[in-house]
Design a protein around this motif. Structure first.
Motif, PDB file in Angstrom:
ATOM      1  N   ILE A  28       0.833  -1.200   0.000  1.00 31.62           N
ATOM      2  CA  ILE A  28       0.000   0.000   0.000  1.00 31.62           C
ATOM      3  C   ILE A  28       0.867   1.248   0.000  1.00 31.62           C
ATOM      4  O   ILE A  28       0.548   2.255  -0.653  1.00 31.62           O
ATOM      5  CB  ILE A  28      -0.980  -0.006   1.206  1.00 31.62           C
ATOM      6  CG1 ILE A  28      -1.966   1.147   1.084  1.00 31.62           C
ATOM      7  CG2 ILE A  28      -0.231   0.024   2.521  1.00 31.62           C
ATOM      8  CD1 ILE A  28      -2.849   1.076  -0.140  1.00 31.62           C
ATOM      9  N   GLU A  29       2.011   1.205   0.696  1.00 36.16           N
ATOM     10  CA  GLU A  29       2.904   2.358   0.719  1.00 36.16           C
ATOM     11  C   GLU A  29       3.466   2.641  -0.659  1.00 36.16           C
ATOM     12  O   GLU A  29       3.537   3.785  -1.107  1.00 36.16           O
ATOM     13  CB  GLU A  29       4.048   2.136   1.727  1.00 36.16           C
ATOM     14  CG  GLU A  29       3.620   2.123   3.177  1.00 36.16           C
ATOM     15  CD  GLU A  29       3.115   0.750   3.600  1.00 36.16           C
ATOM     16  OE1 GLU A  29       3.198  -0.185   2.768  1.00 36.16           O
ATOM     17  OE2 GLU A  29       2.644   0.622   4.744  1.00 36.16           O
ATOM     18  N   PHE A  30       3.903   1.575  -1.351  1.00 32.08           N
ATOM     19  CA  PHE A  30       4.472   1.741  -2.683  1.00 32.08           C
ATOM     20  C   PHE A  30       3.428   2.248  -3.673  1.00 32.08           C
ATOM     21  O   PHE A  30       3.715   3.115  -4.507  1.00 32.08           O
ATOM     22  CB  PHE A  30       5.053   0.402  -3.164  1.00 32.08           C
ATOM     23  CG  PHE A  30       5.730   0.482  -4.498  1.00 32.08           C
ATOM     24  CD1 PHE A  30       7.048   0.905  -4.592  1.00 32.08           C
ATOM     25  CD2 PHE A  30       5.055   0.154  -5.665  1.00 32.08           C
ATOM     26  CE1 PHE A  30       7.686   0.989  -5.829  1.00 32.08           C
ATOM     27  CE2 PHE A  30       5.680   0.234  -6.897  1.00 32.08           C
ATOM     28  CZ  PHE A  30       7.002   0.651  -6.979  1.00 32.08           C
ATOM     29  N   ILE A  31       2.219   1.729  -3.581  1.00 29.14           N
ATOM     30  CA  ILE A  31       1.155   2.158  -4.500  1.00 29.14           C
ATOM     31  C   ILE A  31       0.817   3.623  -4.287  1.00 29.14           C
ATOM     32  O   ILE A  31       0.697   4.394  -5.247  1.00 29.14           O
ATOM     33  CB  ILE A  31      -0.093   1.271  -4.306  1.00 29.14           C
ATOM     34  CG1 ILE A  31       0.194  -0.148  -4.797  1.00 29.14           C
ATOM     35  CG2 ILE A  31      -1.286   1.863  -5.060  1.00 29.14           C
ATOM     36  CD1 ILE A  31      -0.898  -1.132  -4.475  1.00 29.14           C
ATOM     37  N   ILE A  32       0.680   4.039  -3.036  1.00 32.06           N
ATOM     38  CA  ILE A  32       0.334   5.429  -2.754  1.00 32.06           C
ATOM     39  C   ILE A  32       1.451   6.356  -3.215  1.00 32.06           C
ATOM     40  O   ILE A  32       1.201   7.400  -3.831  1.00 32.06           O
ATOM     41  CB  ILE A  32       0.038   5.617  -1.259  1.00 32.06           C
ATOM     42  CG1 ILE A  32      -1.292   4.951  -0.902  1.00 32.06           C
ATOM     43  CG2 ILE A  32      -0.009   7.099  -0.896  1.00 32.06           C
ATOM     44  CD1 ILE A  32      -1.653   5.035   0.566  1.00 32.06           C
ATOM     45  N   ALA A  33       2.703   5.978  -2.939  1.00 32.62           N
ATOM     46  CA  ALA A  33       3.824   6.817  -3.364  1.00 32.62           C
ATOM     47  C   ALA A  33       3.868   6.950  -4.879  1.00 32.62           C
ATOM     48  O   ALA A  33       4.209   8.018  -5.409  1.00 32.62           O
ATOM     49  CB  ALA A  33       5.135   6.232  -2.840  1.00 32.62           C
ATOM     50  N   SER A  34       3.516   5.893  -5.594  1.00 29.93           N
ATOM     51  CA  SER A  34       3.496   5.946  -7.059  1.00 29.93           C
ATOM     52  C   SER A  34       2.343   6.805  -7.564  1.00 29.93           C
ATOM     53  O   SER A  34       2.491   7.572  -8.528  1.00 29.93           O
ATOM     54  CB  SER A  34       3.384   4.531  -7.637  1.00 29.93           C
ATOM     55  OG  SER A  34       4.474   3.728  -7.238  1.00 29.93           O
ATOM     56  N   LEU A  35       1.178   6.696  -6.922  1.00 28.85           N
ATOM     57  CA  LEU A  35       0.019   7.470  -7.353  1.00 28.85           C
ATOM     58  C   LEU A  35       0.156   8.949  -7.008  1.00 28.85           C
ATOM     59  O   LEU A  35      -0.507   9.790  -7.630  1.00 28.85           O
ATOM     60  CB  LEU A  35      -1.250   6.913  -6.713  1.00 28.85           C
ATOM     61  CG  LEU A  35      -1.719   5.551  -7.234  1.00 28.85           C
ATOM     62  CD1 LEU A  35      -2.903   5.052  -6.408  1.00 28.85           C
ATOM     63  CD2 LEU A  35      -2.093   5.621  -8.708  1.00 28.85           C
ATOM     64  N   VAL A  36       0.999   9.279  -6.027  1.00 24.16           N
ATOM     65  CA  VAL A  36       1.192  10.678  -5.653  1.00 24.16           C
ATOM     66  C   VAL A  36       1.670  11.494  -6.850  1.00 24.16           C
ATOM     67  O   VAL A  36       1.190  12.606  -7.104  1.00 24.16           O
ATOM     68  CB  VAL A  36       2.183  10.794  -4.470  1.00 24.16           C
ATOM     69  CG1 VAL A  36       2.750  12.205  -4.369  1.00 24.16           C
ATOM     70  CG2 VAL A  36       1.484  10.442  -3.166  1.00 24.16           C
ATOM     71  N   SER A  37       2.619  10.936  -7.606  1.00 20.28           N
ATOM     72  CA  SER A  37       3.135  11.654  -8.772  1.00 20.28           C
ATOM     73  C   SER A  37       2.042  11.865  -9.818  1.00 20.28           C
ATOM     74  O   SER A  37       1.939  12.942 -10.427  1.00 20.28           O
ATOM     75  CB  SER A  37       4.308  10.884  -9.388  1.00 20.28           C
ATOM     76  OG  SER A  37       5.376  10.789  -8.471  1.00 20.28           O
TER      77      SER A  37
END
Length: 274
Positions: free
Chosen positions: A54-63
């Motif tokens: 979930i952390e990786f997905i959110i960090a990717s979607l932030v951009s």
């Protein structure tokens, strides 16, 4: 009570007009496709397909959110007032028994509803996938991310309405909207970095000053709300020492984002009176 009814009537009219041109549906489709692509293929460089964490997905979607949502919000709202002025319908609206504040709020709420619908629709499919993969714990963090994305969109929509009030021509308003997107999304952080490097860590950007300068950009406030509040991502990107503990509070950053929503609208209201 009558004022609230008039504001809601104007908001509903604005929302229907935005929905009729199918622009909102196109935005929702774009969000859905990009969000699914990032969720499934964001970890392909590490040899993994599908949701990674979930952390990786959110960090990717932030951009994705930082680049698209401000641009969409600015393009959605830059002609809210100046467009009516050029078409000659602004005087007709003001001839009705409504105040300028009611007109401005009705416009903003209608645009905000269209923007929120497109954003929520775009992220809804990913929410279902995360529910299946990570359960409530993962979905809880993702819903917080979506809420912060909505706040970011509303902040830039407020800036768009302010531009629409200030500009006298629709073409000038559109140019200012694009310039504003470039400044906040692309230029602002480069300027801060350049000042930091030029001062070699000294001067007015010394200590926590750089972190607090980030609050002058709603896109950076959005980053802090998400990446900096996730301990794993702070460690991964080496960002744990950039933001002081006093700023690593979601409620505080949410309050700052609220200021970014209210302040441009207040300035637009002040300018629209004259």
């Amino acid at each position: 009570m009558e004022a609230a009814r008039q504001i809601l009537t104007l908001a509903a009219k604005e929302f229907r007009e935005r929905m009729r041109n199918r622009w909102v549906l196109a935005v929702a489709l774009v969000f859905t496709l990009f969000s699914l692509a990032i969720t499934y293929f964001g970890g392909s460089a590490q040899g993994q397909i599908g949701p990674r964490s979930i952390e990786f997905i959110i960090a990717s979607l932030v951009s994705l959110v930082i680049y698209l949502i401000p641009l969409i919000a600015l393009l959605l709202g830059f002609d809210a007032v100046v467009g009516e002025r050029e078409r000659g319908s602004l005087d007709l609206l003001l001839a009705l028994p409504i105040t300028r504040l009611e007109l401005l709020l009705g416009k903003y709420l209608g645009l905000a509803a269209a923007l929120s619908l497109s954003t929520l629709s775009g992220f809804a499919v990913v929410a279902g996938l995360l529910w299946q993969q990570f359960g409530w714990a993962g979905l809880y963090h993702y819903l917080g991310f979506v809420l912060s994305a909505l706040l970011l969109g509303l902040a830039f929509l407020s800036l768009a309405v302010l531009l629409s009030v200030l500009a006298r021509e629709r073409t000038r308003a559109s140019g200012l909207a694009i310039a504003l997107w470039f400044f906040f999304v692309l230029v602002f952080d480069l300027v801060l970095l350049g000042l930091l490097v030029a001062g070699a860590g000294g001067g007015w950007l010394a200590g926590d000053a750089l972190a607090y300068a980030l609050l002058l950009n709603p896109a950076d406030v959005f980053r802090i709300l998400n990446i900096f509040s996730l301990e794993d991502m702070r460690t991964l990107y080496g960002l744990g020492t950039l933001v002081p503990p006093a700023m690593a509070k979601p409620w505080l950053m949410g309050l700052v984002m609220g200021v970014w929503i209210v302040l441009p609208l207040a300035l637009a209201r002040w300018r629209f009176r004259s």
